[in-house]
Design a protein around this motif. Structure first.
Motif, mmCIF file in Angstrom:
data_model
loop_
_atom_site.group_PDB
_atom_site.id
_atom_site.type_symbol
_atom_site.label_atom_id
_atom_site.label_comp_id
_atom_site.label_asym_id
_atom_site.label_seq_id
_atom_site.Cartn_x
_atom_site.Cartn_y
_atom_site.Cartn_z
ATOM 1 N N LYS A 30 0.857 -1.386 -0.380
ATOM 2 C CA LYS A 30 -0.264 -0.032 -0.308
ATOM 3 C C LYS A 30 1.016 1.445 -0.140
ATOM 4 C CE LYS A 30 -3.456 -2.573 2.499
ATOM 5 N NZ LYS A 30 -4.113 -2.836 3.764
ATOM 6 N N ILE A 31 1.689 1.137 1.174
ATOM 7 C CA ILE A 31 2.700 2.298 1.102
ATOM 8 C C ILE A 31 3.633 3.043 -0.539
ATOM 9 C CG2 ILE A 31 4.240 3.271 2.551
ATOM 10 C CD1 ILE A 31 2.463 3.480 3.811
ATOM 11 N N LEU A 218 10.086 10.375 -12.232
ATOM 12 C CA LEU A 218 11.089 9.075 -12.050
ATOM 13 C C LEU A 218 11.318 8.248 -10.914
ATOM 14 C CD1 LEU A 218 13.487 10.895 -14.773
ATOM 15 C CD2 LEU A 218 10.927 9.139 -15.210
ATOM 16 N N ILE A 219 11.668 8.821 -9.857
ATOM 17 C CA ILE A 219 12.577 7.540 -8.753
ATOM 18 C C ILE A 219 11.415 7.074 -8.229
ATOM 19 C CG2 ILE A 219 13.319 8.215 -6.445
ATOM 20 C CD1 ILE A 219 15.097 10.209 -7.569
ATOM 21 N N THR A 220 9.898 8.149 -7.850
ATOM 22 C CA THR A 220 8.811 7.608 -7.072
ATOM 23 C C THR A 220 7.739 6.821 -7.654
ATOM 24 O OG1 THR A 220 7.525 9.731 -7.624
ATOM 25 C CG2 THR A 220 8.847 9.363 -5.431
ATOM 26 N N SER A 221 8.119 6.957 -9.554
ATOM 27 C CA SER A 221 6.995 6.517 -10.142
ATOM 28 C C SER A 221 7.642 4.736 -10.408
ATOM 29 C CB SER A 221 6.923 7.155 -12.149
ATOM 30 O OG SER A 221 6.026 8.302 -11.392
ATOM 31 N N LEU A 222 9.310 5.106 -11.015
ATOM 32 C CA LEU A 222 9.404 3.438 -11.028
ATOM 33 C C LEU A 222 9.862 2.792 -10.213
ATOM 34 C CD1 LEU A 222 12.444 4.569 -13.785
ATOM 35 C CD2 LEU A 222 9.785 3.688 -14.195
ATOM 36 N N TYR A 223 9.913 2.958 -8.433
ATOM 37 C CA TYR A 223 9.979 2.814 -7.908
ATOM 38 C C TYR A 223 8.764 1.864 -7.240
ATOM 39 C CZ TYR A 223 10.150 1.734 -2.689
ATOM 40 O OH TYR A 223 9.431 0.601 -1.709
ATOM 41 N N SER A 224 7.719 2.972 -7.132
ATOM 42 C CA SER A 224 6.388 1.947 -7.393
ATOM 43 C C SER A 224 5.665 0.992 -7.995
ATOM 44 C CB SER A 224 5.748 3.260 -7.589
ATOM 45 O OG SER A 224 4.171 2.951 -6.953
ATOM 46 N N ALA A 225 6.264 1.739 -9.531
ATOM 47 C CA ALA A 225 6.297 0.099 -10.542
ATOM 48 C C ALA A 225 6.862 -0.967 -10.410
ATOM 49 C CB ALA A 225 6.384 0.812 -11.569
ATOM 50 N N ALA A 226 8.023 -1.034 -9.622
ATOM 51 C CA ALA A 226 8.692 -2.497 -9.197
ATOM 52 C C ALA A 226 8.194 -2.465 -8.026
ATOM 53 C CB ALA A 226 10.163 -1.932 -9.694
ATOM 54 N N THR A 227 7.791 -2.184 -7.475
ATOM 55 C CA THR A 227 7.634 -3.003 -5.908
ATOM 56 C C THR A 227 5.938 -3.150 -5.555
ATOM 57 O OG1 THR A 227 7.710 -1.204 -4.973
ATOM 58 C CG2 THR A 227 10.023 -1.451 -4.750
ATOM 59 N N THR A 228 5.209 -2.543 -6.703
ATOM 60 C CA THR A 228 3.809 -2.488 -6.531
ATOM 61 C C THR A 228 2.967 -4.149 -6.770
ATOM 62 O OG1 THR A 228 3.286 -0.420 -6.026
ATOM 63 C CG2 THR A 228 1.335 -2.106 -5.925
ATOM 64 N N LYS A 229 2.809 -5.506 -6.748
ATOM 65 C CA LYS A 229 2.737 -6.491 -7.022
ATOM 66 C C LYS A 229 1.232 -6.206 -7.949
ATOM 67 C CE LYS A 229 6.783 -7.311 -6.744
ATOM 68 N NZ LYS A 229 7.812 -7.135 -7.979
ATOM 69 N N GLU A 230 1.131 -6.708 -8.964
ATOM 70 C CA GLU A 230 -0.919 -6.906 -8.820
ATOM 71 C C GLU A 230 -0.901 -8.411 -8.843
ATOM 72 O OE1 GLU A 230 -1.808 -6.486 -13.489
ATOM 73 O OE2 GLU A 230 -0.163 -4.158 -13.601
ATOM 74 N N LYS A 231 -1.714 -8.381 -7.836
ATOM 75 C CA LYS A 231 -2.820 -9.605 -7.197
ATOM 76 C C LYS A 231 -3.367 -10.116 -8.221
ATOM 77 C CE LYS A 231 -0.321 -9.384 -2.937
ATOM 78 N NZ LYS A 231 -0.434 -9.521 -1.761
ATOM 79 N N LEU A 232 -4.359 -9.281 -8.519
ATOM 80 C CA LEU A 232 -5.919 -9.650 -8.910
ATOM 81 C C LEU A 232 -6.539 -9.710 -10.008
ATOM 82 C CD1 LEU A 232 -8.823 -11.448 -7.646
ATOM 83 C CD2 LEU A 232 -9.393 -9.056 -6.816
ATOM 84 N N SER A 233 -6.077 -11.188 -10.918
ATOM 85 C CA SER A 233 -6.599 -10.466 -12.146
ATOM 86 C C SER A 233 -7.258 -12.221 -12.187
ATOM 87 C CB SER A 233 -5.524 -10.651 -13.415
ATOM 88 O OG SER A 233 -6.335 -9.864 -14.378
#
Length: 510
Positions: A30-31, A218-233
């Protein structure tokens, strides 16, 4: 053999059945997700000064700029819908959303720098400068749509828990609001980093600020994209199905939205809500200048609005868990009406010289509701995604969540029309004199705190009589979707297909 016969219909969920286990996310997720909104919000705050940059610094002809802004709004709406369609056609090992969050952030950060940094050789060439600005203006919009639609469309894929979806809708707005507090003083920062005052300082300061915020972006968006895992599809296709899966077209996207009646209700509520909020914000400048004649207080009131919205963001998941979602939805829509009623009383009873404190208190009440409502609309759309998959067999996070950005822009356009009509009726601005006549003051007050609650009452009635996705119904919807998944069943194009039967067919063919 009929595949539906082989699998059998999914058992109907009854109240006696135990609740389905929900897909949950950790607080770290979430963070990390919320961090992705921080740099994006900062960059957008700088971009908000673009019109001033074009008119005051570059001195672009208004006759050229007005058609550009109008055409861009049309393109903007189509662009949002197209991006939703692209997301729903995306299936990678990294998921549907995160690739576009990363690609969008990288390209959009460079577009922000480019739009505030036209080459010096073009500065004395009006035609060349206008072409440059037009190209990068449209490219900025297209790349921002990549990241913005994908980012918020990810919410239903992060958790199936209603409580956690509340949190995923609240946290990024809270993070963005907190880091965006300095942007209330953007021009002060611009003059500081631009080493002076006036147009030259604005030119240098805006470019430098665009560079700094783009790096953070760039720093915040790339970090978020790398660490936020999609779980539900729930209907992610098997590799065996990729060749058989039809791609969504723009016509399909429009048909999906039209057939999902609950999303259409949310669309109506969102337009009315955003119009009410936009009217109060846009009328605020006129109100302080022409009604109470104290422009120095406007910036402070804007900070109070932002703080009140932050309180609303935090309160929504807490109160909805304690009181129940149905009560909180109704209260969230009606709370701003209480604030507007207080504004009307204050304006009628308090002298202008003493009005700020009671006016600020009334405004805070309204914007606590607006803060909660911004979370509420994301959660309602997330439920609409699950409901749409349950009814049609197709999961369309991208198309449905593209409504968030598209409808806020449509609401802005409708608000502008309402403002122009009101000013025309009270003979204020434009071809008329811009002065504080009693009639003009009434028109500004009408836009500030009379028309918004009327729109909100309409939103409440639409929600009350049109929105049917109660928490109990959503529990049944999610339980049936989870059962389909547990049975090895996928839903595609409205048909039930057994996963194991598809695999067996392929083995037999081989």
């Amino acid at each position: 053999m009929d595949l539906k016969t082989v699998v059998g219909p999914a058992p109907e969920q009854t109240p006696e059945q135990p609740p389905v286990e929900e897909t949950r996310a950790s607080w770290a997720t979430k963070i990390n997700y919320g961090i992705g909104a921080m740099g994006k919000g900062l960059s957008y705050g700088v971009y908000g000064k673009l019109e001033m940059f074009l008119l005051e610094v570059l001195e672009i002809n208004k006759a050229w700029l007005a058609p550009l802004l109008f055409i861009e709004k049309i393109w903007d709406g189509v662009n949002d819908m197209m991006m939703g369609m692209v997301i729903d056609n995306t299936h990678t090992r990294w998921g549907k959303f995160r690739p576009w969050c990363a690609i969008g952030a990288v390209t959009n950060a460079f577009m922000v720098i480019a739009v505030f940094g036209p080459p010096q050789g073009l500065r004395n060439n009006p035609v060349g400068l206008f072409i440059y600005i037009t190209v990068f203006y449209f490219l900025w919009d297209a790349t921002y749509t990549l990241v913005d639609v994908a980012y918020y469309a990810m919410i239903p894929a992060l958790s199936s828990s209603q409580k956690e979806r509340d949190q995923f809708a609240m946290i990024p707005r809270l993070f963005s609001g907190l880091i965006g507090i300095p942007m209330a003083f953007t021009m002060n920062i611009v003059e500081r980093v631009g080493d002076g005052e006036g147009k030259e300082a604005w030119d240098t300061g805006l470019f430098r600020l665009a560079v700094v915020t783009s790096v953070i972006y760039l720093i915040t968006s790339l970090y978020s994209a790398a660490t936020t895992k999609e779980k539900l599809s729930l209907n992610a296709p098997l590799p065996e199905q990729d060749a058989k899966r039809e791609k969504f077209s723009l016509l399909d996207a429009l048909r999906i939205l039209w057939n999902n009646k609950q999303v259409l209700v949310v669309v109506g509520v969102m337009i009315l809500f955003n119009m009410a909020c936009n009217l109060t914000n846009s009328a605020g400048g006129y109100y302080f200048l022409y009604v109470i004649d104290n422009t120095s207080q406007e910036g402070l009131l804007n900070l109070i609005k932002g703080g009140a919205q932050g309180i609303g963001l935090v309160l929504f998941p807490i109160v909805s868990g304690a009181l129940g979602r149905k009560r909180v939805y109704s209260s969230t829509i009606l709370l701003p009406c209480l604030g507007y009623l207080a504004m009307a009383v204050v304006n009628a009873a308090v002298p202008a010289r003493s009005i700020f404190i009671p006016l600020a208190a009334a405004t805070a009440i309204a914007f606590i509701g607006y803060g909660s409502m911004s979370v509420m609309q994301s959660v309602m759309l997330a439920d609409g995604v699950d409901y749409g998959e349950h009814e049609t067999g197709i999961r369309n996070e991208g198309i449905i969540f593209s409504m968030l950005t598209m409808l806020s822009k449509l609401a802005g356009a409708f608000s502008s029309v309402a403002t122009m009509i009101t000013f025309s009726v009270v003979k204020f601005g434009g071809e008329h004199a811009t002065e504080a006549t009693p009639l003009a003051q009434k028109g500004i007050s009408f836009l500030m705190y009379v028309l918004p609650p009327i729109l909100l009452v309409g939103a409440f009635l639409l929600y009350k009589f049109g929105y049917k996705l109660t928490p109990e119904r959503m529990e049944r919807v999610k339980a049936e979707l989870a059962e389909r998944k547990a049975l090895g069943v996928l839903t595609m194009d409205g048909k039930i297909i057994a996963r194991n039967l598809l695999i067996n067919e392929r083995e037999n063919d081989e």
